[in-house]
Write an enzyme that holds these catalytic residues in place. Sequence first.
Site, mmCIF file in Angstrom:
data_model
loop_
_atom_site.group_PDB
_atom_site.id
_atom_site.type_symbol
_atom_site.label_atom_id
_atom_site.label_comp_id
_atom_site.label_asym_id
_atom_site.label_seq_id
_atom_site.Cartn_x
_atom_site.Cartn_y
_atom_site.Cartn_z
ATOM 1 C CE LYS A 176 12.899 23.647 38.324
ATOM 2 N NZ LYS A 176 13.453 23.847 37.075
ATOM 3 N N GLY A 194 13.097 10.273 35.851
ATOM 4 C CA GLY A 194 12.675 10.953 34.620
ATOM 5 C C GLY A 194 11.802 10.062 33.751
ATOM 6 N NE ARG A 198 19.372 4.143 38.960
ATOM 7 C CZ ARG A 198 19.585 5.442 38.805
ATOM 8 N NH1 ARG A 198 20.812 5.905 38.697
ATOM 9 N NH2 ARG A 198 18.585 6.262 38.722
ATOM 10 N N GLY A 224 13.216 8.834 41.759
ATOM 11 C CA GLY A 224 13.843 10.096 42.126
ATOM 12 C C GLY A 224 13.785 10.386 43.613
HETATM 13 P P1 AMP Z 1 11.825 17.357 42.464
HETATM 14 O O1 AMP Z 1 13.197 17.023 41.961
HETATM 15 O O2 AMP Z 1 11.054 18.277 41.608
HETATM 16 O O3 AMP Z 1 11.050 16.126 42.895
HETATM 17 O O4 AMP Z 1 12.059 18.239 43.781
HETATM 18 C C1 AMP Z 1 12.600 17.698 44.933
HETATM 19 C C2 AMP Z 1 13.073 18.822 45.787
HETATM 20 O O5 AMP Z 1 11.992 19.646 46.164
HETATM 21 C C3 AMP Z 1 13.676 18.329 47.063
HETATM 22 O O6 AMP Z 1 15.064 18.561 47.017
HETATM 23 C C4 AMP Z 1 13.004 19.148 48.149
HETATM 24 O O7 AMP Z 1 13.926 19.670 49.052
HETATM 25 C C5 AMP Z 1 12.335 20.269 47.376
HETATM 26 N N1 AMP Z 1 11.166 20.798 48.091
HETATM 27 C C6 AMP Z 1 10.153 20.116 48.603
HETATM 28 N N2 AMP Z 1 9.306 20.949 49.271
HETATM 29 C C7 AMP Z 1 9.821 22.184 49.189
HETATM 30 C C8 AMP Z 1 9.427 23.457 49.701
HETATM 31 N N3 AMP Z 1 8.328 23.607 50.439
HETATM 32 N N4 AMP Z 1 10.204 24.509 49.401
HETATM 33 C C9 AMP Z 1 11.321 24.341 48.677
HETATM 34 N N5 AMP Z 1 11.742 23.183 48.167
HETATM 35 C C10 AMP Z 1 11.012 22.096 48.429
#
Ligand code: AMP
Length: 394
Positions: free
Chosen positions: A198, A373, A37, A350
């Site tokens: 999520k 974000g 960064r 991210g």
């Molecule tokens: P995000 O911050 O929403 O991009 O989520 C990233 C996180 O999603 C990472 O830490 C991954 O470990 C998690 N993730 C990806 N695939 C899965 C899965 N099949 N089950 C649970 N967590 C997951």
Amino acid sequence: MNKQTVKDIDLKDKKVIMRADFNVPLDDNLAITDDIRIKAAIPTIKYILEQNPKKLILMSHMGRPNGQVVENMRLTPVAQRLEKLLGEGVFKCDDCTGAGVQSDIAEKSERVILLENLRFHKEETDNDAGFAQELASLADVYVNDAFGTAHRAHASTEGIAKNLPAVAGFLLEKEIAYLGEAVKNPQRPFVVILGGAKVSDKILLVENLISKADAILIGGGMAYTFLKSQGKEIGNSKLEADKVDIAGDLLEKAKAANVNIELTQDFLVVDKFDNIASRKIVDEIDEGWESLDIGPKTIEAFKKVLSTAKTIIWNGPVGVFEIDEYAEGTKAIAEYLATLKDANTIIGGGDSAAAVAKFKVDQDITHISTGGGASLEFLEGKALPGIEALKDKN
Ligand code: AMP
């Protein structure tokens, strides 16, 4: 971009205040573990210094000190790294406003001044008008080069721009150019890969992209809520039960808009979530099993869609890539993107940015956003307050 940049304004003999994103990770000894960064801000800093300003005053936040002085969140390590990268002295103030800072700026011999962590004052995140004015009173021109915080209306990103001529730095300009071009005027086919934990974080994103993309590939933790909406068995895999209906609606909308949505087709499942669990690849998830990665058929199906794409945006890992045993899918996608030389490949910051770095393909990606974000909100079609506040091009 319809906003003015540092190239559109006279900086000679001016005091220039620039918001950067120096929110870098530190280890227990306060050593910087990743300076990407800081490096990302160097082109704008160098350009400003070449214009012979009276002073360049840099400011940033680090961490979440919640409006208090937290000793291990001081920007001292950032000042030291900046000195190395710039090859000249950088004076770091003990605060970011007040008489002491005013006299440092007037009296210190260094051309480059770094203010202390903005978030030691809660007025920063409150976007307090008086605090924004105090920051503005330090300079004649304001430059925003902090894409990572452009989605926040804070005193140093939005409030200050009301008090000074306000323009963008090169990093901000570059982010808007890549992300903006991709969603407004993409070369087609335009394919989006979505993953991450999520669905609830990505509903607006999917909604906005349905009207723009040709195909959306959904893996990661968010896929199971979509699969559930189709009546599929998902065992103990991640589910947001209150989002099943919305997921179903999104699939319907995509169908109506002729967007090809591909969901996970086969699964790496485990009987418990640790790295010594029993695991296997299956087409259907049985009760008691949890899916943590996409399987080989899904990898091939995703690659097939990606192979003809001209614009690709990737937001969110398709599996739990932090654990090697569940990283195969994310690794395969990252490595495949790196081979697509005719496509514009864009990583939405991210976790996906961490993934391309982990699999050492970051050099082969067209653009990796510095703001997780901020890039998400930008791709959702929202106006980012830190960008809106800047001067329009005539
Ligand atoms: P995000 O911050 O929403 O991009 O989520 C990233 C996180 O999603 C990472 O830490 C991954 O470990 C998690 N993730 C990806 N695939 C899965 C899965 N099949 N089950 C649970 N967590 C997951």
